[in-house]
Design a protein around this motif. Structure first.
Motif, mmCIF file in Angstrom:
data_model
loop_
_atom_site.group_PDB
_atom_site.id
_atom_site.type_symbol
_atom_site.label_atom_id
_atom_site.label_comp_id
_atom_site.label_asym_id
_atom_site.label_seq_id
_atom_site.Cartn_x
_atom_site.Cartn_y
_atom_site.Cartn_z
ATOM 1 N N GLU A 50 0.831 -1.210 0.000
ATOM 2 C CA GLU A 50 0.000 0.000 0.000
ATOM 3 C C GLU A 50 0.859 1.251 0.000
ATOM 4 N N ASP A 51 1.891 1.274 0.821
ATOM 5 C CA ASP A 51 2.782 2.433 0.887
ATOM 6 C C ASP A 51 3.459 2.683 -0.451
ATOM 7 N N LYS A 52 3.960 1.627 -1.066
ATOM 8 C CA LYS A 52 4.668 1.785 -2.347
ATOM 9 C C LYS A 52 3.738 2.335 -3.422
ATOM 10 N N HIS A 53 2.550 1.780 -3.502
ATOM 11 C CA HIS A 53 1.649 2.160 -4.585
ATOM 12 C C HIS A 53 0.875 3.446 -4.331
ATOM 13 N N GLN A 54 0.732 3.833 -3.088
ATOM 14 C CA GLN A 54 -0.016 5.062 -2.804
ATOM 15 C C GLN A 54 0.886 6.264 -2.530
ATOM 16 N N ASN A 55 2.039 6.025 -1.937
ATOM 17 C CA ASN A 55 2.836 7.150 -1.443
ATOM 18 C C ASN A 55 4.185 7.348 -2.127
ATOM 19 N N ASN A 56 4.616 6.395 -2.915
ATOM 20 C CA ASN A 56 5.939 6.478 -3.526
ATOM 21 C C ASN A 56 5.863 6.243 -5.024
ATOM 22 N N PRO A 57 5.698 7.286 -5.800
ATOM 23 C CA PRO A 57 5.592 7.106 -7.249
ATOM 24 C C PRO A 57 6.894 6.553 -7.841
#
Length: 139
Positions: A50-57
């Protein structure tokens, strides 16, 4: 469970986005989508995903690596549930479950007159073919 009596005009339906289901990575003129480039390490926790896909383009380095790597191990959205190769069976299963209306983003392109539909019409899983199969099965 109590039976529910719906009007005979009621249609039970569902929808999916091609990025959830498509498969057929780089087949039939499909080309690469942003979903095909989404990296997913199998060892990640749900929170890390979730963090990778939502917060780290994407960084430029990640983008370049995704273009070089043609596999699906770290890019599982390239295969989705492989609707591209199994749409006939999937639509038949929906009909057996009394799903009377079904929409994918590929079919939206057909409804809108083909705008955005980039698949080869000679490929059996073109959006036009999916519409034809859907109508035959659900009739």
């Amino acid at each position: 469970m109590e039976d529910i009596n719906y009007s005979k005009n009621y249609l039970l339906g569902g929808a999916i986005a091609c990025s959830q289901a498509d498969g057929g990575f780089q087949e039939g003129g499909k080309g690469i989508s942003t979903q095909d480039l989404r990296y997913l390490d199998p060892s990640w926790t749900p929170e890390q995903i979730e963090d990778k896909h939502q917060n780290n383009p994407f960084s430029q380095e990640e983008f370049d690596q995704a273009l070089k790597d043609q596999g699906t191990k770290y890019y599982p959205l390239r295969r989705g549930i492989d609707f591209y190769h199994h749409y006939k069976e999937d639509i038949k299963m929906l009909a057996e479950m009394v799903i009377a209306a079904f929409l994918t983003s590929a079919l939206v392109a057909v409804i809108l007159g083909g705008k955005g539909a980039q698949r080869s019409e000679t490929k059996s899983s073109s959006p036009q073919s999916m519409v034809s199969v859907s109508l035959q099965i659900m009739d």
